[in-house]
Enzyme design. Sequence first.
Site: not given
Ligand code: NAD
Length: 510
Positions: A191, A266, A300, A400
């Site tokens: 997803k 992650e 990230c 962050e």
């Molecule tokens: P997010 O957590 O808002 O969303 C990530 C994904 O989770 C999306 O596909 C979203 O639809 C889904 N999601 C949202 N609520 C959910 C739920 N209740 N159950 C299951 N899935 C759900 O993150 P974002 O805003 O898309 O991305 C930014 C974040 O990602 C930042 O915090 C960043 O640091 C982190 N990130 C981490 C890494 C890493 O490798 N550590 C890499 C890239 C991004």
Amino acid sequence: MTEMTIIPSAGVATPAPFTGRHLIAGAWCDSADGSVSKRHSPAHGTHVSTSAKGGAADAHAAIAAARAAFDQGDWAFSSGASRAAILLKVAELIERDLDRIALLETLESGKPISQAKAEIGGAADLWRYAASLARMIHGDSHNSLGPDMLGVVLKEPIGVVSMITPWNFPFLIVSQKLPFALAAGCTAVVKPSELTPSTTCILGELLIEAGLPAGVLNIVLGFGDPVGEVLSTDSRVDMISFTGSTGVGKRISAAASGTLKKVSLELGGKNPQVIFPDADLDQAADAITFGVYFNAGECCNSGSRIIVHEDVAEALTEKVVALSRRVPFGDPLDPATQVGAIISPEHMAKIDGYVQAAVADGARVAIGGAAFGVDGVGPQFYQPTVVTDLRPDMPIACDEVFGPVLAVLTFKTLDEALRLCNGATYGLSAGVWSKDMSTCLSFARRVHAGTVWTNTWMDGYPEMPFGGFKESGQGRELGRYGLEEFLEVKTVQMRIGDTRQPWVASSQGL
Ligand code: NAD
């Protein structure tokens, strides 16, 4: 504002909107209830894609397809060589379609086209690297268990894996998971983020073209609620591999506990770079601007917190400010742009909120600090920003921000610098700048972070594992560790020869 380097709109012709659909059991399909969602380019405001908006029924159908494909066994028991051949073909197809994928990635995410191209090229390399791992899956044998016993430890695919990905590097992040899971023999339901779903669909098309059997990869488009939640809770899923925010990661971990499925996370970071007085300040300043402004800081691994020795704080900050003034930000379609658009108005408000709250609390904005719009859209850009005169407990210094905003803190001793680094709830990555390798190594040994860069920032290699300490996650991606995450350990013990297991019969001479 005018003192900064702004790239005006490039006016590049863009393709017709992409139509994204679910991939379930080898067929592209609409949502069961026919729902769709539209995505507009954050930089230009133009319509980029229309995607199926999945519901619980679509998620259930995709999980059923992945489960059936795994249990049927052809993929899980296929040779590593045959799986590697498909992954290698995918790498080739990604490179063939690199420009098309990069353009769509830029239009949906707002990131500069040069960085999108680098991202897609890097992803192709991950598929190639994972192909090499597919042929190296092996366990152990034990021949010291006794004269009549032989033990074998097998590494087997864990089963059906749900993969949930964020919007900031959509193509790269799915490529940090999927080829490793496929190399292991798993099947998957992916997803992507609702904000950037389209390039994951293109990847699905390429996998079909490369010969991946139906049902091995399934894609469900849609939001966390309900699609992500079904993928996290369904008992037919064996593992969930999530990249995204720490808040959602915690929710997923709690949801997955109901079925005790394996969880790999992650998550976010507030990554410190510590600069000692003997560091090459010019080299450090250049890497710091790269570390905080790359992908508009929506990264990230953003090096968004520098902790600089007070003897060189002023000199280093001046150098960073001077370079910040020269960072070209603006239209992401222009090849010269290095900082593109912010992903959404909501996220823009969050970034600016951190900066304005810091200012209200006594901080100083050394450069930047404002949102900026062009072409009657937006404001869609945030100026490269440096904020000084901070206390370590201010939100801008601990949270962050996920924008092009650098927080500057100072220190006197190594212990103080380590306290500032290790006091964070996050532990994703950290950096140290000094010409003295023993200073660098003492820092590297004592800092709580999954990756430590010394005299460099944010280099990444498929061979090197990546993941976080503390609230930055659990598990590792990339390297051989990235494959191991998707493997289960099975112990097989064999009695050999004519001996019998000694118990009632043998003790009574029967
Ligand atoms: P997010 O957590 O808002 O969303 C990530 C994904 O989770 C999306 O596909 C979203 O639809 C889904 N999601 C949202 N609520 C959910 C739920 N209740 N159950 C299951 N899935 C759900 O993150 P974002 O805003 O898309 O991305 C930014 C974040 O990602 C930042 O915090 C960043 O640091 C982190 N990130 C981490 C890494 C890493 O490798 N550590 C890499 C890239 C991004």
